[in-house]
Design an enzyme around this catalytic site. Sequence first.
Site, short mmCIF file in Angstrom:
data_model
loop_
_atom_site.label_atom_id
_atom_site.label_comp_id
_atom_site.label_asym_id
_atom_site.label_seq_id
_atom_site.Cartn_x
_atom_site.Cartn_y
_atom_site.Cartn_z
N TYR A 1 0.96 -1.38 -0.05
CA TYR A 1 -0.16 0.01 0.12
C TYR A 1 0.82 1.32 0.10
O TYR A 1 0.96 1.90 -0.82
CB TYR A 1 -1.12 -0.04 1.19
CG TYR A 1 -1.90 1.04 1.10
CD1 TYR A 1 -2.92 1.00 0.38
CD2 TYR A 1 -1.75 2.34 2.00
CE1 TYR A 1 -4.00 2.07 0.45
CE2 TYR A 1 -2.63 3.24 1.82
CZ TYR A 1 -3.73 3.13 0.99
OH TYR A 1 -4.84 4.36 0.83
N ASP B 1 -17.90 3.96 -8.04
CA ASP B 1 -16.69 4.00 -7.00
C ASP B 1 -16.39 5.73 -7.05
O ASP B 1 -15.88 6.34 -7.95
CB ASP B 1 -15.21 3.60 -7.46
CG ASP B 1 -14.22 3.70 -6.46
OD1 ASP B 1 -14.41 4.59 -5.72
OD2 ASP B 1 -13.22 2.98 -6.54
N SER C 1 -6.30 0.87 -4.40
CA SER C 1 -6.44 2.48 -4.13
C SER C 1 -5.10 2.96 -4.46
O SER C 1 -4.30 3.02 -5.38
CB SER C 1 -7.22 2.62 -2.85
OG SER C 1 -7.77 3.69 -2.54
N HIS D 1 -16.04 1.35 -4.11
CA HIS D 1 -14.57 1.34 -3.53
C HIS D 1 -14.23 -0.12 -3.14
O HIS D 1 -12.95 -0.33 -2.94
CB HIS D 1 -14.13 2.57 -3.04
CG HIS D 1 -12.84 2.88 -2.99
ND1 HIS D 1 -11.88 3.03 -4.04
CD2 HIS D 1 -11.99 2.69 -2.06
CE1 HIS D 1 -10.92 3.30 -3.80
NE2 HIS D 1 -10.40 2.98 -2.58
#
Length: 711
Positions: free
Chosen positions: A482, A646, A562, A681
């Site tokens: 991430y 999203d 993301s 999302h």
Amino acid sequence: MKNSKNALIFLASMLPLFVEAQLSNTGQKTMIYPETKKENVKDTYFGTSVDDPYRWLEDDRSADTRKWVEAQNVVTQKYMSQIPYRNEIKERLKHLMNYEKYSQPFKEGAYTYFYKNTGLQNQSVLYRQKDAGEPEIFLDPNSFSKDATTSLAGINFSKDGSMVAYQISEGGSDWRKVIVLKSADKTVVGETLTDVKFSGVAWQGNDGFYYSSYDKPAEGSALSGLTQYHKLYYHKLGTPQKDDQLIFGGEKTPRRYIGAGLTEDERYLIISAANSTSGNELYIKDLKVKNGAIVPLVNNFEKSHNIIDNVGSKLIIYTTLNAPNGRLVTVDAAKPAAENWKELIKETENVLEPSSGGGKLFANYIKDAISMVLQYDRNGKLEHEIKLPGIGTAAGFGSKEKDKELYYTFTSYVYPSTIFKYNVATGKSEVYKKSGVDFDPTNYESKQIFYNSKDGTKVPMIITYKKGIELNGKNPTVLYGYGGFNVSLTPAFSTANIVLMEQGGIYAVVNLRGGGEYGEKWHLAGTKLQKQNVFDDFIAAGEYLIANKYTSKDYLASMGGSNGGLLVGATLAQRPDLFKVAFPAVGVMDMLRYHKFTAGAGWNYDYGTADDSKEMFEYLYKYSPVHALKAGTKYPATLVTTADHDDRVVPAHSFKFAANLQKDQAGDAPVLISIQTNAGHGAGKPTDKAIEEIADRWAFLFYNMGVTYKK
């Protein structure tokens, strides 16, 4: 606040546009993609002209975008349907996920509430139980819509438990509706509130509550239009929403994010306000004082702060002021300014995530991405170190002041999520609910290693796999990361990963800079003009796995969602030779325009924007996945995933990235995009859609690595 009350549709006439994929000499598929038209669109940044030929894909309301989405989904599903073991993987996932799942219970009024999923229910059901009576269904989100795409997105009870406000999300959108009930008989009270976003519900007595929202975008789509300034309202039950009182925000105090909560005794209203995802102002209002003023504790955005508890007028505050890893301080509400703060629990070398419950304070520390939990009294005296069942992640430890017991969850990559009951007085834990998943932890191994990144920085990574596999460089390996927004990736069990590891696969999670595992310094080292550190850390992790024979470039996949989707897109562009497969999910892919959609402007603390300076523009332009791809390059097999609803990271990011990657791909590896309909999302996604998405991921991975799936 920690302690606040808190389908595919396709036009038959378009079929002639597609040609069936043909086998090349390598055994891979030579793909024919839908035509993506180009338009002559340019922007100029500090004298540099930048082409944006697929700008039209940003319009989620246009017929052209809709047809493109439908056409891409047809190609993707045609490809996926030819993978011989796709359905076998799907059935395996159904078996693995078909067990009862529970949440931690919580007490509201005379009832104990908990979420339960009998196995494959699309949405978990909220139950309640009175004393030793039989549990009854309180709310069943599976009944909210025919296709189960409307989910329960939050619930808050008044202090005595007699009133409840719950939020619903339709199609995965961040826009919510709020419905109020009398909890005794579930009678609806008043009208349904609409256009609520990024908000909790903070009850004041049983008469009303505070919530936050934005004005609907004046221009463009409600799903992609810019939402600039948050507003905090008070809603009095029985009155129309249009009459709700503006408490904070608006023209006088414009802020992008505003949250509110009440202390448990309902004496103080707490307001947190911010313009980005890092740092916040903090305000209080004494509700016992008629027409009392909103008083600032912190009037700048430089650090992060939160009131986690109070004892009368003594406030207990979490802060990173003069403590990058966090500490607890106290102050009297009459004189709450920072200069009057007194240290209660000092900063340590480990990152603090505090909570309160049972009249105690719980310091949940992250030590090398692993949990360590200490119990203190409200005077800062250490009482217990909570003995955890192993090395992993403990979460919870929040409850009401008078609770004698509370609940927490423990998990790791090889320890299925288990709920423990904790006795506050004795410091003892006992198992409350074990996971029913078909998984034997003794057959698997999870170990943490540290490797050197490009600049010599030591970075931790946890590698998990089935015991006895041979480290011969031929193990299908997923590298997950991430690396942003101060988010810490701590060990967590995933039923989905069983399928990978059963086939001799390896799951590796890396704690990249930009995350919060080592506090503010670690976070800042992966932001703005330091963002390349994140990509370097990820690339170095892949090189470590190859050098140590866990895998090789023919068996390595990158995965992230993301901000992690940005990570996968950027590293795919920088090192296409390193990965065989890539899974960028709901990614932030256009770094020059991300801040022009929905809440994207608030991400500038991590990213910076192309409008900030020539230096910042050039830095973003260089790594922006939409812009960094080069024609004639052999890119990995890529499955881009996004969703039409999203409104966090708008799907246009993924649309433009996929279109560019399909155009520039010089190799035989497929570049596909899967666009889920009536989904957002990720939160609230129905189980059936989740299973389909995971099955496609593993089928795509094994197929493109030449791995034979074994039953």
